[in-house]
Design a protein around this motif. Structure first.
Motif, PDB file in Angstrom:
ATOM      1  N   ALA A  14       0.810  -1.090  -0.030  1.00  0.00           N
ATOM      2  CA  ALA A  14       0.061  -0.116  -0.026  1.00  0.00           C
ATOM      3  C   ALA A  14       0.815   1.225   0.123  1.00  0.00           C
ATOM      4  O   ALA A  14       0.698   2.320  -0.883  1.00  0.00           O
ATOM      5  N   ALA A  15       1.874   1.209   0.700  1.00  0.00           N
ATOM      6  CA  ALA A  15       3.037   2.427   0.914  1.00  0.00           C
ATOM      7  C   ALA A  15       3.599   2.649  -0.554  1.00  0.00           C
ATOM      8  O   ALA A  15       3.789   3.762  -0.927  1.00  0.00           O
ATOM      9  N   ASP A  46      -1.774  13.694  -5.342  1.00  0.00           N
ATOM     10  CA  ASP A  46      -3.478  13.724  -5.446  1.00  0.00           C
ATOM     11  C   ASP A  46      -4.214  12.546  -5.215  1.00  0.00           C
ATOM     12  O   ASP A  46      -5.021  12.458  -4.658  1.00  0.00           O
ATOM     13  N   ALA A  47      -3.625  11.274  -6.175  1.00  0.00           N
ATOM     14  CA  ALA A  47      -4.306  10.159  -6.050  1.00  0.00           C
ATOM     15  C   ALA A  47      -4.125   9.481  -4.638  1.00  0.00           C
ATOM     16  O   ALA A  47      -5.176   8.879  -4.138  1.00  0.00           O
ATOM     17  N   ALA A  48      -2.948   9.547  -4.042  1.00  0.00           N
ATOM     18  CA  ALA A  48      -2.489   9.052  -2.633  1.00  0.00           C
ATOM     19  C   ALA A  48      -3.689   9.880  -1.592  1.00  0.00           C
ATOM     20  O   ALA A  48      -4.282   9.011  -0.696  1.00  0.00           O
ATOM     21  N   SER A  49      -3.999  11.032  -1.816  1.00  0.00           N
ATOM     22  CA  SER A  49      -4.914  11.600  -0.910  1.00  0.00           C
ATOM     23  C   SER A  49      -6.278  11.346  -1.153  1.00  0.00           C
ATOM     24  O   SER A  49      -6.927  11.151  -0.001  1.00  0.00           O
ATOM     25  N   ALA A  50      -6.767  11.043  -2.385  1.00  0.00           N
ATOM     26  CA  ALA A  50      -7.800  10.397  -2.605  1.00  0.00           C
ATOM     27  C   ALA A  50      -8.289   9.141  -1.858  1.00  0.00           C
ATOM     28  O   ALA A  50      -9.171   8.543  -1.172  1.00  0.00           O
ATOM     29  N   VAL A  51      -7.025   8.209  -1.865  1.00  0.00           N
ATOM     30  CA  VAL A  51      -7.146   6.853  -1.252  1.00  0.00           C
ATOM     31  C   VAL A  51      -7.085   7.132   0.158  1.00  0.00           C
ATOM     32  O   VAL A  51      -7.912   6.171   0.911  1.00  0.00           O
ATOM     33  N   TYR A  52      -6.411   7.898   0.673  1.00  0.00           N
ATOM     34  CA  TYR A  52      -6.206   8.031   2.200  1.00  0.00           C
ATOM     35  C   TYR A  52      -7.861   8.193   2.775  1.00  0.00           C
ATOM     36  O   TYR A  52      -8.121   7.861   3.894  1.00  0.00           O
ATOM     37  N   LYS A  53      -8.318   9.170   2.211  1.00  0.00           N
ATOM     38  CA  LYS A  53      -9.930   9.292   2.626  1.00  0.00           C
ATOM     39  C   LYS A  53     -10.730   8.087   2.940  1.00  0.00           C
ATOM     40  O   LYS A  53     -11.705   8.310   3.737  1.00  0.00           O
ATOM     41  N   LEU A  59      -0.494   3.246   9.791  1.00  0.00           N
ATOM     42  CA  LEU A  59       0.392   2.054   9.413  1.00  0.00           C
ATOM     43  C   LEU A  59       0.865   2.476   7.848  1.00  0.00           C
ATOM     44  O   LEU A  59       2.080   2.350   7.859  1.00  0.00           O
ATOM     45  N   VAL A  60       0.297   3.069   7.086  1.00  0.00           N
ATOM     46  CA  VAL A  60       0.999   3.224   5.508  1.00  0.00           C
ATOM     47  C   VAL A  60       1.835   4.252   5.643  1.00  0.00           C
ATOM     48  O   VAL A  60       2.879   4.486   4.933  1.00  0.00           O
TER      49      VAL A  60
END
Length: 64
Positions: free
Chosen positions: A15-16, A25-32, A41-42
């Protein structure tokens, strides 16, 4: 971040790596969509990753 078939990459590390490859930007959307514990953890894994070998990144990308 050594990776061999005897040292598989765990789910949190995958995941990391994906987050790092995706970009901010894409990682921010996933974090939500993650729980607070998952975010911690990630984020911890991201801080510890260092350089991601190209072959490891390709293996993880192919998986998804």
């Amino acid at each position: 971040m050594p990776h061999t078939s005897s040292n598989p990459v765990n789910g949190t590390r995958k995941a990391a790596v994906l987050m790092a490859i995706m970009g901010e930007d894409a990682a921010s959307a996933v974090y939500k969509h993650l729980s607070d514990d998952e975010v911690q953890l990630v984020t911890k894994e991201l801080a510890e990753i260092g350089r991601i070998p190209t072959e490891v990144a390709h293996e993880i990308l192919e998986e998804y």
